[in-house]
Design an enzyme around this catalytic site. Structure first.
Site, PDB file in Angstrom:
ATOM      1  N   CYS A 160       0.827  -1.063  -0.160  1.00 47.18           N
ATOM      2  CA  CYS A 160       0.031  -0.162  -0.094  1.00 47.18           C
ATOM      3  C   CYS A 160       0.902   1.017  -0.042  1.00 47.18           C
ATOM      4  CB  CYS A 160      -1.058   0.072   1.203  1.00 47.18           C
ATOM      5  SG  CYS A 160      -2.050  -1.380   1.330  1.00 47.18           S
ATOM      6  N   CYS A 200      -4.788  -8.425   7.038  1.00 43.66           N
ATOM      7  CA  CYS A 200      -4.819  -7.255   6.256  1.00 43.66           C
ATOM      8  C   CYS A 200      -6.089  -6.520   6.383  1.00 43.66           C
ATOM      9  CB  CYS A 200      -4.606  -7.720   5.099  1.00 43.66           C
ATOM     10  SG  CYS A 200      -4.688  -6.388   3.590  1.00 43.66           S
ATOM     11  N   CYS A 227      -9.102   2.757 -15.501  1.00 42.75           N
ATOM     12  CA  CYS A 227      -8.293   2.309 -14.535  1.00 42.75           C
ATOM     13  C   CYS A 227      -6.886   3.160 -14.643  1.00 42.75           C
ATOM     14  CB  CYS A 227      -8.248   1.116 -14.162  1.00 42.75           C
ATOM     15  SG  CYS A 227      -7.228  -0.060 -15.347  1.00 42.75           S
TER      16      CYS A 227
END
Length: 376
Positions: free
Chosen positions: A14, A87, A333
């Protein structure tokens, strides 16, 4: 969002972890406006974001360690397993299922694949959760060596995780960094996972794509439907339609809708959804998007495109530019490839743009753009 794995340096997937969420969204908005700066006069709609954690409906977990103490997560630089069962991106349903699956791997005697030694059988588990809390569970195996054991112990797994309504084994014999192989063996009577979004149910088969953030996917289809209804086309194509999300939501009794998708499995899913919804003027075709448009004798009033990250590319963008289609709804995207495609279609001007934050804690996001022909 705070993450113990990130703070400990265990997982750095991340890239925006630790950045305040409103700042993350602002950065994405700035990036998108920069990418589309060559197109003035656009109406910018407010960005859409949902939860910054617990939003993922799909987990692709590397299985490592040994059958006594398997790890579910990722591999480190040495190819050893890093357990990420807690997570914070995963939905609560996924998180609750991981210990059950780890226990099953142990009790069934399934042998995790050892990447450095190239030994073992179980490479990944891929778990997808529906809006109704049901699961599709896929075991990615190196071979069929432990398939009989998996079949024999399946009742035990179904008793421990009764919401796993679709279970399969994917056979992936090659030693390379890809997620799955070509052979899929369905182990349950049910073959597709119902994904209920508002009044419409999409059907997800084992190798079909679905957006990983259900809340944002729902808004994506809502927004697309609003824009389509505003221009009220009598006919439309949905290129790269997947399981038919845009096409099915935009379908109307007086509108001809055709979805085009290269995956025959996804087309079968979309057709099932159309049949259940009674959409008699909606059809789906298994075909390459560029080939379909190139070979078509005429074009509809509106085309929806939802390409992979690489975008449409020069040929398909050129075909749309020269087709005479009045409107294009582009779901992207990747804003960089989006900007390149828009430049290739100068006759189709962006009139509305909306950012959808599909991927919190990362720099990725989804963009929706409505294009209108201005060269007539």
């Amino acid at each position: 969002m705070q993450c113990d794995y990130f703070d400990a340096g265990t997982c750095r997937s991340c890239t925006e972890m630790g950045v305040p969420y409103l700042v993350q969204v602002a950065r994405k908005e700035e990036h998108l406006r920069h990418q589309l700066s060559a197109f003035p006069g656009v109406e910018w709609l407010p960005s859409f974001s949902a939860a910054e954690s617990g939003f993922r409906n799909k987990a692709k977990m590397v299985v490592s360690g040994d059958s006594v103490s398997p790890t579910l997560g990722i591999l480190d630089a040495d190819g050893l397993g890093v357990d990420l069962r807690a997570c914070g991106l995963c939905s609560p349903g996924l998180t609750a299922a991981f210990p059950v699956l780890a226990d099953f791997i142990s009790s069934a005697g399934l042998t995790p694949y050892d990447v450095p030694r190239r030994q073992g059988e179980l490479k990944y588990i891929i778990l997808t959760e529906s809006p109704d809390g049901e699961f599709m569970l896929r075991f990615v195996l190196r071979s069929t060596l432990q398939l009989a054991r998996l079949r024999d112990t399946l009742p035990r797994l179904q008793a421990a995780l009764p919401t796993a309504v679709v279970i399969s084994a994917n056979i992936h014999p090659e030693h390379k960094a890809t997620l799955e192989g070509e052979e899929e063996i369905i182990l349950t009577a049910q073959e597709s996972l119902p994904m209920r979004l508002d009044a419409l149910t999409l059907h997800l088969r084992t190798r079909s794509f679905f957006q990983t953030n259900t809340a944002v996917a729902r808004e994506l289809y809502r927004q697309g439907t609003v824009w389509v209804d505003e221009v009220s086309p009598a006919s439309l194509w949905d290129l790269y339609c997947g399981v038919g999300g845009f096409a099915l939501h935009a379908a109307r009794p007086d509108r001809e809708v055709t979805g085009i998708e290269v995956s025959a499995e996804a087309v079968a899913s979309a057709r099932l959804s159309a049949e259940e919804a009674g959409l008699t003027r909606t059809d789906f075709v298994t075909a390459d998007a560029t080939t379909f448009v190139r070979d078509a004798g005429s074009v509809p009033d509106l085309v929806i495109v939802n390409p992979p990250r690489r975008g449409l590319g020069a040929e398909l963008a050129g075909l749309l530019q020269n087709s005479g289609v009045r409107h294009v709804l582009y779901s992207s995207c990747n804003a960089v490839s989006l900007a390149k495609d828009l430049a290739r279609m100068p006759g189709l001007s962006p009139v509305k743009v909306r950012l959808m934050d599909m991927f919190p804690q990362s720099h990725h996001y989804e963009t929706m753009v409505l294009l209108e022909r201005r060269d007539a």
